[in-house]
Design a protein around this motif. Structure first.
Motif, mmCIF file in Angstrom:
data_model
loop_
_atom_site.group_PDB
_atom_site.id
_atom_site.type_symbol
_atom_site.label_atom_id
_atom_site.label_comp_id
_atom_site.label_asym_id
_atom_site.label_seq_id
_atom_site.Cartn_x
_atom_site.Cartn_y
_atom_site.Cartn_z
ATOM 1 N N SER A 1 0.835 -1.198 0.000
ATOM 2 C CA SER A 1 0.000 0.000 0.000
ATOM 3 C C SER A 1 0.870 1.248 0.000
ATOM 4 C CB SER A 1 -0.899 0.006 1.228
ATOM 5 O OG SER A 1 -0.107 0.094 2.406
ATOM 6 N N PRO A 9 -6.147 5.547 -0.837
ATOM 7 C CA PRO A 9 -7.454 5.050 -1.266
ATOM 8 C C PRO A 9 -8.625 5.834 -0.700
ATOM 9 C CG PRO A 9 -6.465 3.567 0.337
ATOM 10 C CD PRO A 9 -5.406 4.554 -0.049
ATOM 11 N N LYS A 37 0.850 4.875 -5.124
ATOM 12 C CA LYS A 37 0.389 3.653 -5.771
ATOM 13 C C LYS A 37 -0.542 4.077 -6.900
ATOM 14 C CE LYS A 37 -1.368 -1.000 -4.822
ATOM 15 N NZ LYS A 37 -2.016 -1.890 -3.825
ATOM 16 N N ASP A 80 -3.410 2.077 -8.888
ATOM 17 C CA ASP A 80 -4.795 2.007 -8.422
ATOM 18 C C ASP A 80 -5.691 3.036 -9.113
ATOM 19 O OD1 ASP A 80 -4.368 -0.056 -6.662
ATOM 20 O OD2 ASP A 80 -4.282 1.203 -4.871
ATOM 21 N N TRP A 81 -5.076 4.047 -9.701
ATOM 22 C CA TRP A 81 -5.830 5.207 -10.171
ATOM 23 C C TRP A 81 -5.810 5.397 -11.684
ATOM 24 C CZ3 TRP A 81 -9.016 7.754 -6.948
ATOM 25 C CH2 TRP A 81 -8.836 7.554 -5.584
#
Length: 323
Positions: A62, A96, A153, A156-157
């Motif tokens: 993460s 997140p 990270k 993730d996007w």
């Protein structure tokens, strides 16, 4: 009763980067894999942005976990314990959720005690913004040891199927410990923003994925930001010719080459970490500096120009002396 970290009066004639740390995920994503997902040719990716491979975090890696790894290495490099950290700043735009912030979790997992902890979101210029804040805190006497962590990270996007973002953005973390110095070794920042163009880089609310108008961002970066670079050198009391290296945000190799050429200093070393790391957003500048030092391209005391720019649109430039 809540514990309060010890503070002041601290020496504050200047500040310095006392240690650097970096964390790169183990998983390497080749151009062939990225190209297949985006429906383009592998050579097209390298020719367009200069990236050959990038790192993607595994499921358990993460933003916080990668930040802890980088933070531990920066503390070890500086010879400072986690318990001595007064403030921890996390530069990121890829948490997140907006709550809780990431910085407090990084501080807790590092073993920091009663540490002030907050996030800074200036996207790809986040590290440079956070470093300027850390410098100010130390010089003001509000803190002795400030740990600046940049962790992203971005996988993730972004959508792997989007040719404008999928093959470009990647994951990683880096950190710098800022401490007092008998003279300035982090020089005044030159920073700003152009919110009128904020829509050039956004997260679509319907998909949760990033969208970027790459050509317009390229034109803005290569045409509007040179004054910030010049001002950063002036505020450090040096000329560009005195720089040993240039560490811009690792957006893509074309932008790096254009900015380096515009500075106009023959033989100036430019960080090109993007080639094997991809665009790691806020983490890219400290990862680039860490790579230059690890490769022996810069040495302790060398003047280096750091330059972040990205979504917002935001930018920040500062000269530092290599730790």
């Amino acid at each position: 009763m809540v514990a309060i970290a010890a503070n002041g009066p601290f020496p504050r004639s200047g500040s310095r980067i006392a240690g650097l740390g970096a964390y790169r995920p183990v998983r390497v994503v080749s151009n062939e894999v990225a190209a297949d997902a985006a429906g383009v040719d592998a050579q097209w990716i390298e020719q367009r942005v200069g990236i050959r491979e990038r790192r993607h975090a595994a499921g358990g890696e993460s933003v916080v976990a990668m930040g802890v790894e980088a933070g531990n290495k920066a503390l070890a490099d500086a010879g400072v314990s986690a318990g001595e950290v007064d403030v921890l700043i996390l530069a990121t735009c890829s948490m997140p959720s907006p709550m809780p912030n990431g910085a407090a979790s990084v501080a807790a997992k590092l073993g920091c005690r009663a540490t002030a902890a907050f996030d800074v979101n200036a996207a790809c210029s986040g590290f440079s913004h956070a470093l300027a804040v850390a410098d100010a805190l130390v010089r003001a006497g509000s803190a002795r040891n400030v740990l600046v962590v940049a962790s992203e990270k971005m996988s993730d996007w972004v959508s792997a199927q989007d040719r404008n973002t999928g093959p470009i953005f990647a994951d990683g973390a880096a950190a710098a410990l800022v401490t007092p110095s008998d003279r300035p070794r982090i020089f005044p920042v030159a920073w700003g923003s152009d919110g009128h163009q904020a829509a050039l880089i956004t997260i679509r609310p319907d998909t949760g994925h990033m969208e970027m108008a790459g050509r317009k961002v390229y034109r803005w970066t290569t045409s509007a930001l040179m004054p910030a670079i010049q001002t950063a050198c002036e505020r450090a009391g040096i000329t560009p010719q005195e720089l040993k290296a240039f560490v811009p945000h690792q957006a893509n190799l074309r932008i790096i080459d254009a900015l380096t050429e515009a500075i106009g200093v023959p033989g100036l070393i430019a960080a090109t970490d993007v080639t094997f790391s991809g665009n790691t957003c806020a983490a890219s500048v400290p990862l680039g500096l860490h790579a230059l030092r690890q490769n022996g391209q810069v040495h302790s005391g060398d003047p280096v120009l750091l330059f972040g720019f990205g979504a917002g649109l935001t930018y920040a430039a500062q000269v530092v002396l290599t730790p």
